[in-house]
Design an enzyme around this catalytic site. Structure first.
Site, PDB file in Angstrom:
ATOM      1  N   PHE A 178       0.860  -1.179   0.000  1.00 46.85           N
ATOM      2  CA  PHE A 178       0.000   0.000   0.000  1.00 46.85           C
ATOM      3  C   PHE A 178       0.898   1.232   0.000  1.00 46.85           C
ATOM      4  O   PHE A 178       1.697   1.432   0.909  1.00 46.85           O
ATOM      5  CB  PHE A 178      -0.928   0.031   1.216  1.00 46.85           C
TER       6      PHE A 178
ATOM      7  N   ASP B 163       9.503   2.923   1.305  1.00 47.03           N
ATOM      8  CA  ASP B 163       8.336   3.657   1.791  1.00 47.03           C
ATOM      9  C   ASP B 163       8.239   3.466   3.303  1.00 47.03           C
ATOM     10  O   ASP B 163       7.800   2.429   3.796  1.00 47.03           O
ATOM     11  CB  ASP B 163       7.085   3.117   1.093  1.00 47.03           C
TER      12      ASP B 163
ATOM     13  N   LYS C 220       3.081  10.851   7.646  1.00 44.14           N
ATOM     14  CA  LYS C 220       2.319  10.505   8.846  1.00 44.14           C
ATOM     15  C   LYS C 220       2.809  11.253  10.085  1.00 44.14           C
ATOM     16  O   LYS C 220       2.447  12.393  10.282  1.00 44.14           O
ATOM     17  CB  LYS C 220       2.296   8.991   9.039  1.00 44.14           C
TER      18      LYS C 220
END
Length: 470
Positions: free
Chosen positions: A159, A245, A274
Site C-alpha cells: 500500500f 516507503d 504521517k
C-alpha cells in the site's frame, strides 16, 4: 447576514456550531455531503462516535468517557494527540508568512538540514509535500527523471497511497480496478521474495523498486530476515533505484528511527509522512542523494519541474522541526522497542492460550493480530458460503468493534487484510495503558471461539446488515 446561502439548502454552520453538533447531526452532514455509504459502514460498529478532546494516547467523547487510542492515526500519532510542544511550535511561527513562493523559507531549509542528519547514509536532498501519497508520487517521478527508465516493480499486498501514481504501485486489485488503466509499466512480485525481484530486474530496464520495510496495510507483514539487505544488493547490481516507503514505519515506530536501519541498508529514495508533522500538521517528504537529485533536477531549467503550493509551509515544517527534536531528546525509538517487546511477549502468551488469536506479528509498536477464520461447517453450507465470505472481510472489524464499544479502545483492521487488526499506539503510551489493552483482548479471546460468537457478542444485527450488503 442571511445564513441560508443557496435555495433548498441548509443554513451555513459556523465553527462554534460545528464543534457542538450532535452525533446524528454529524452523521447527516456526512451522509448528505461526504460519503453516505461510509456513514453506513461506520455506523454498523458504532465507529461514528463524536470525540471532543484528545491528549497523549487518550480520547474523550461528549459524555466525557475516556478511550485509549491504539490506532494512532495509522501511525501518524507517534508523539500522541496534541503534543504541547508541537502546538507551541506551530503557535511560535504564527506571524511568519505561511506561504510565500517568491522567497526561500528558512524553516524549510532548516528542517531539510536536520532531516539529512537523521536519515541513513548520504540521503541529503528533500522535497516537502503534504501527504504520504504525494511523497510517493514525487519519488516515482524522481526515479524516472534520474534514470531515464519508465518501469516500476512493487509488491503484492503493498500500500503506497490512492492518488494515481501511488495507486499504480499499490498491490491490491480492489483499489486499483475501478480506476484502470493506471500507469503502464508496473509489475508486482511476492513480498519477501528476493529471487523474484532479481528476475524482475534482470532486463535492466526498471527505474525503481518500491517496498515497505514492513507491510502495514498488507496485514503487518514482516519480511524474512535479511530481505532488505538482499534487495539493496540486487537493486545495486541492476542499477535500479530502491525506494523505501517508511510513511507508516518511520520516526521510531518499529524500534529504530527508520525501519530500514534494522537491516543496515540505505535506500536511494526514502518516503516519509504521517508522524512527521507531530500529529498536528500534515507534512511529508521524500529524501534522496545529491547524485540522484542532480540527475533529475540539476539545472535551472529543471529546478521547477516538481513543485507543491503548500509543501514546506511554515507551520508544517515548524512542527517537523519540533518532532525531530522530541524524537531524539526523548529517545522514542528505544521506548517503542522496549514497549513493543513487552506487548509482543504478552500477546504471544494470549495466542498460546486462545486458538481464536491465530497469529501475532510485527516489530516495535507496529503489531498485527490475525484471528482464526471459521471452519466450513453446517452454518456456512446453509448460507451458501456467506459466513465464510463475511468472516474473511469483517472478522477483524468485529473485534475492533468490541474493543471500541465494550472496552473503549480504538483500533482498526488493515486495508489489504481485513482479518487483521493493527495496534499502533503513540510511542508515549504507558505500560498501564498496554495492560488495559491486554486485559480487554484476553476477555474477548476467552469468550469468543470464532466468527459466530463475535456476531452474537456484537449486540447488533450485524450479520443481517452485512448479508444485505454482500
Amino acid at each position: 447576514m442571511k445564513r441560508q446561502i443557496k435555495d433548498n439548502m441548509p443554513e451555513f454552520i459556523g465553527l462554534r456550531e460545528a464543534m457542538e453538533l450532535s452525533r446524528e447531526q454529524n452523521r447527516e452532514n456526512h451522509r448528505k455531503f461526504i460519503n453516505p455509504e461510509l456513514v453506513n459502514l461506520m455506523g454498523l460498529l458504532n465507529f461514528d462516535k463524536c470525540f471532543v478532546k484528545a491528549q497523549g494516547a487518550s480520547l474523550w467523547d461528549k459524555d466525557n468517557d475516556e478511550y485509549l487510542d491504539f490506532l494512532g492515526g495509522y501511525g501518524a500519532l507517534n508523539l500522541g494527540h496534541n503534543h504541547p510542544e508541537i502546538n507551541a511550535a506551530v503557535e511560535a511561527v504564527k506571524e511568519f508568512p505561511n506561504l510565500l513562493q517568491a522567497a526561500l523559507n528558512p524553516l524549510a531549509g532548516a528542517l531539510a538540514r536536520n532531516l539529512a542528519l537523521f536519515t541513513p547514509g548520504e540521503l541529503q536532498y528533500s522535497f516537502f509535500s503534504n501527504s504520504g501519497a504525494e511523497a510517493v508520487e514525487g519519488a516515482l517521478k524522481l526515479a524516472r527523471a534520474s534514470t531515464g527508465r519508465t518501469k516500476f516493480i512493487s509488491c503484492e499486498g503493498s500500500f503506497h497511497g490512492k492518488s494515481f501514481g501511488a495507486l499504480s504501485v499499490t498491490g491490491r486489485e480492489k483499489y486499483r480496478k475501478p480506476f484502470a488503466p493506471l500507469l503502464p509499466g508496473v509489475d508486482f512480485i511476492p513480498y519477501g521474495d528476493a529471487k523474484a525481484l532479481e528476475q524482475a530486474l534482470s532486463q535492466k530496464d526498471v527505474a525503481a523498486f518500491i517496498v515497505e520495510p514492513i507491510q502495514g496495510e498488507g496485514g503487518i507483514i514482516v519480511p524474512p530476515e535479511g530481505y532488505l539487505k538482499k534487495v539493496r544488493d540486487i537493486c545495486t547490481t541492476y542499477n535500479t533505484l530502491l525506494i523505501v516507503d517508511e510513511i507508516q514505519t518511520g520516526f521510531g515506530r518499529t524500534g529504530k528511527l527508520f525501519a530500514c536501519e534494522e537491516d543496515g541498508i540505505v535506500p536511494d529514495i526514502l518516503c516519509l509522512s504521517k508522524s512527521f508533522g507531530g500529529g498536528v500538521m500534515s507534512l511529508a517528504a521524500y529524501t534522496t542523494t545529491e547524485k540522484i537529485w542532480k540527475k533529475a533536477y540539476g539545472s535551472i531549467e529543471k529546478a521547477t519541474l516538481h513543485t507543491s503550493t503548500f509543501g514546506g509551509n511554515s507551520r508544517a515544517v515548524a512542527a517537523g522541526i519540533a518532532t525531530l527534536e522530541i524524537l531524539f531528546r526523548d529517545d522514542l525509538s528505544r521506548q517503542a522497542a522496549e514497549k513493543g517487546e513487552y506487548l509482543m511477549g504478552k500477546l504471544q502468551e494470549l495466542q498460546k492460550k486462545y486458538p481464536f488469536l491465530k497469529e501475532v506479528r510485527g516489530r516495535g509498536l507496529m503489531i498485527g493480530l490475525e484471528f482464526a477464520q471459521p471452519e466450513k461447517g453446517l452454518l456456512n453450507r446453509l448460507t451458501g458460503g456467506t459466513v465464510e465470505k463475511l468472516a474473511s472481510e469483517y472478522l477483524g472489524a468485529m473485534v475492533a468493534g468490541e474493543l471500541l464499544n465494550k472496552h473503549r479502545i480504538v483500533t482498526a483492521y488493515t486495508l489489504n487484510n481485513p482479518n487483521v487488526i493493527r495496534l499502533e499506539p503513540p510511542l508515549i503510551v504507558s505500560y498501564e495503558q498496554l495492560d488495559t489493552l491486554l486485559a480487554a483482548l484476553e476477555e474477548i479471546c476467552s469468550k469468543n471461539r470464532g466468527f459466530g460468537d463475535m456476531v452474537l457478542a456484537s449486540g447488533k444485527t450485524i450479520l443481517s446488515s452485512f448479508v444485505k450488503k454482500s
